[in-house]
Design a protein around this motif. Structure first.
Motif, mmCIF file in Angstrom:
data_model
loop_
_atom_site.group_PDB
_atom_site.id
_atom_site.type_symbol
_atom_site.label_atom_id
_atom_site.label_comp_id
_atom_site.label_asym_id
_atom_site.label_seq_id
_atom_site.Cartn_x
_atom_site.Cartn_y
_atom_site.Cartn_z
ATOM 1 N N GLY A 75 0.919 -0.909 0.046
ATOM 2 C CA GLY A 75 0.089 -0.062 0.554
ATOM 3 C C GLY A 75 0.521 1.372 -0.218
ATOM 4 O O GLY A 75 1.898 1.370 -0.100
ATOM 5 N N GLY A 76 0.514 2.287 -0.063
ATOM 6 C CA GLY A 76 1.063 3.239 0.197
ATOM 7 C C GLY A 76 1.372 4.407 -1.309
ATOM 8 O O GLY A 76 0.672 4.112 -1.967
ATOM 9 N N TYR A 77 -0.048 5.733 -0.816
ATOM 10 C CA TYR A 77 0.334 6.850 -1.756
ATOM 11 C C TYR A 77 1.751 6.980 -2.750
ATOM 12 O O TYR A 77 2.789 7.052 -2.035
ATOM 13 N N GLY A 78 1.746 6.412 -3.965
ATOM 14 C CA GLY A 78 3.523 6.978 -5.086
ATOM 15 C C GLY A 78 3.879 5.509 -5.454
ATOM 16 O O GLY A 78 4.841 5.706 -5.933
ATOM 17 N N ARG A 79 3.106 4.680 -4.935
ATOM 18 C CA ARG A 79 3.479 3.644 -5.742
ATOM 19 C C ARG A 79 3.032 2.840 -7.616
ATOM 20 O O ARG A 79 2.056 3.439 -7.545
ATOM 21 N N GLY A 80 3.964 2.741 -7.980
ATOM 22 C CA GLY A 80 4.018 2.265 -9.491
ATOM 23 C C GLY A 80 2.888 1.480 -10.066
ATOM 24 O O GLY A 80 2.274 0.775 -9.230
ATOM 25 N N GLY A 81 3.323 0.479 -10.803
ATOM 26 C CA GLY A 81 2.202 -0.073 -11.710
ATOM 27 C C GLY A 81 2.655 -1.425 -11.405
ATOM 28 O O GLY A 81 1.413 -2.249 -11.194
ATOM 29 N N ARG A 82 3.079 -1.882 -10.418
ATOM 30 C CA ARG A 82 4.598 -3.336 -9.997
ATOM 31 C C ARG A 82 3.284 -3.872 -9.259
ATOM 32 O O ARG A 82 2.636 -4.623 -8.914
ATOM 33 N N SER A 102 -1.747 4.579 11.533
ATOM 34 C CA SER A 102 -1.719 5.314 10.364
ATOM 35 C C SER A 102 -1.447 4.791 9.685
ATOM 36 O O SER A 102 -1.851 5.081 8.137
ATOM 37 N N ASP A 103 -2.235 2.924 9.739
ATOM 38 C CA ASP A 103 -2.745 2.736 8.564
ATOM 39 C C ASP A 103 -3.532 2.890 7.462
ATOM 40 O O ASP A 103 -3.329 3.123 6.077
ATOM 41 N N PRO A 104 -4.523 2.971 7.978
ATOM 42 C CA PRO A 104 -6.001 3.875 6.983
ATOM 43 C C PRO A 104 -5.059 5.210 6.143
ATOM 44 O O PRO A 104 -5.684 5.543 4.956
ATOM 45 N N SER A 105 -4.097 6.060 6.994
ATOM 46 C CA SER A 105 -3.575 7.315 6.042
ATOM 47 C C SER A 105 -3.613 6.754 4.551
ATOM 48 O O SER A 105 -2.477 5.727 4.481
ATOM 49 N N PRO A 106 -3.048 6.934 3.604
ATOM 50 C CA PRO A 106 -2.495 7.000 2.100
ATOM 51 C C PRO A 106 -1.359 6.961 2.033
ATOM 52 O O PRO A 106 -0.308 5.931 1.455
ATOM 53 N N VAL A 107 -0.540 7.882 3.258
ATOM 54 C CA VAL A 107 0.508 8.060 2.705
ATOM 55 C C VAL A 107 1.272 7.753 4.397
ATOM 56 O O VAL A 107 2.355 8.074 5.068
#
Length: 402
Positions: free
Chosen positions: A44-51, A188-193
């Motif tokens: 997870g996490g905002y900013g991850r790529g296509g993989r 912290s996990d619910p936050s995209p970052v």
């Protein structure tokens, strides 16, 4: 004496990642659901790529567990790479017909600055940096997180829990609450970052979007907190027995981590000693600290290479990912000519995921330290030894009334 250790194997675009965990005591409850939950957190996490849209990591337990309990034998884990279907020729263990086709073999002759491509090719005498980057890839951390889930299960049986959050990202520093939530990951996990500061969260997301537009990447700092750790893990007697050194080694081994702090860390070098060291207080309620507490926790739960019974607080600094969509200059390994570095599919930012990997590595070190201290081939023996030790040190702080 029982030891807790692990080894991973596999390439980023090979058939699978594998791992073997040794030392898990017999009777340790373990299921793939627990491991898969940690693997999902890593993806997870905002900013991850296509993989991350291709892979949906799930673990298979191949040995060492029966009917939901560890047997005391090595635990073998498998995490399949779904993208393998697109790489069967390029990553084939055996020679294939297209060996002479650089494009089909996805050979890499343009090493990326900041990655292991060039130095690995020099060290291992390879002309194709694909032989290096496949193993150097942060994809390997999926196997570490799977192993870390086993360690976290072991620690949880003894009342030791771990969590993490993003302290800064792209130069944006989150406000740290005076008291961290007891269940840090639930907060912290619910936050995209994975950030505890809503205002900073929005700025971090904007910074990731801005970096993506210009083909750049961002780094940051993650903080790991372990609670319930008893005083006495680690040792002062030898350099390699010091738990702070072992933890720093483990965190620095994570791809792209370039700095580690414990407690105040570098900030402590800027203050006088009176504002760094933690006053010791008597507190019979703190049994895992031997009936002793600290008025502050600037030491981050470690003194002299030994845990104090206070929460363990570690920070790891992650550099920006080295694969850029606007690549830097490099040299062609075939000709020596100046060129642009290769573009591999990549993330803009993986700092939120780095916190999950840092939790796993911290858990693996702590699990090893627990078994070194308390031993036990079975959970029955480990619990008995652990409980007897906590009872003994608790009595040290049970001062009789004067």
């Amino acid at each position: 004496m029982p030891t807790f250790r692990f080894v991973t194997a596999g390439e980023s675009h090979g058939p699978a990642l594998t791992a073997v965990v040794e030392g898990a005591p017999a009777g340790l409850p373990l299921s793939t659901d627990e491991i898969d939950r940690e693997l999902r957190r890593r993806q997870g996490g905002y900013g991850r790529g296509g993989r991350m849209r291709i892979e949906s990591d799930r673990a298979e337990i191949l040995s060492g567990v029966r009917h939901g309990q560890a047997l005391g034998s090595p635990i073998a884990l498998l995490v399949r790479n779904r993208d393998w279907a697109n790489w069967t020729d390029a990553m084939s263990p055996s020679p294939v017909d297209a060996m002479g086709d650089d494009e089909a073999m996805r050979r890499v002759h343009l090493p990326r600055p900041g990655h292991a491509d060039l130095v690995g090719a020099l060290k291992y005498d390879r002309t194709d940096a694909r032989d290096i980057l496949e193993r150097a890839s942060a994809r390997e951390t999926a196997a570490r997180v799977a192993c870390g889930a086993v360690a976290k299960r072991l620690l949880a049986e003894l009342g030791i829990t771990l969590g993490s959050h993003v302290a800064s990202l792209g130069g944006i520093v989150a406000r740290r609450p005076d008291e961290l939530p007891q269940d840090l990951n639930a907060a912290s996990d619910p936050s995209p970052v994975r950030c505890l500061d809503a205002e900073a969260e929005g700025a971090m997301i904007d910074a990731i979007d801005a970096a993506k537009r210009v083909g750049d990447t961002l780094g940051g700092v993650v903080e790991v907190v372990a609670r319930g750790v008893p005083a006495g893990l680690g040792s002062h007697v030898s350099w390699d027995a010091k738990l702070d050194g072992r933890l720093a080694h483990a965190l620095m081994s994570i791809q792209a981590i370039k700095g580690v702090e414990i407690g105040l860390g570098f900030e402590g070098s800027l203050r006088p000693g009176s504002r760094v060291h933690d006053p010791i207080v008597a507190d019979p309620s703190l049994g895992r600290g031997g009936g002793f507490g600290r008025a502050t926790n600037h030491a981050g739960g470690l003194e002299g290479g030994i845990t104090t019974g206070q929460p363990l607080v570690l920070r790891a600094a992650m550099k920006p990912i080295s694969t850029l969509m606007q690549p830097l200059a490099t040299v062609d390994l075939r000709t020596g000519e100046i060129a642009e570095a290769v573009r591999e599919r990549s993330d803009v930012c993986a700092v939120p995921a780095a916190g999950v990997v840092a939790e796993a590595m911290t858990a693996l070190v702590l699990a090893a330290a627990v078994l070194e201290k308390f031993g036990g081939d079975s959970m029955t023996d480990l619990r008995a030894s652990f409980g007897a030790y906590v009872d003994r040190i608790r009595a040290r702080g049970a001062f009789a009334p004067r």
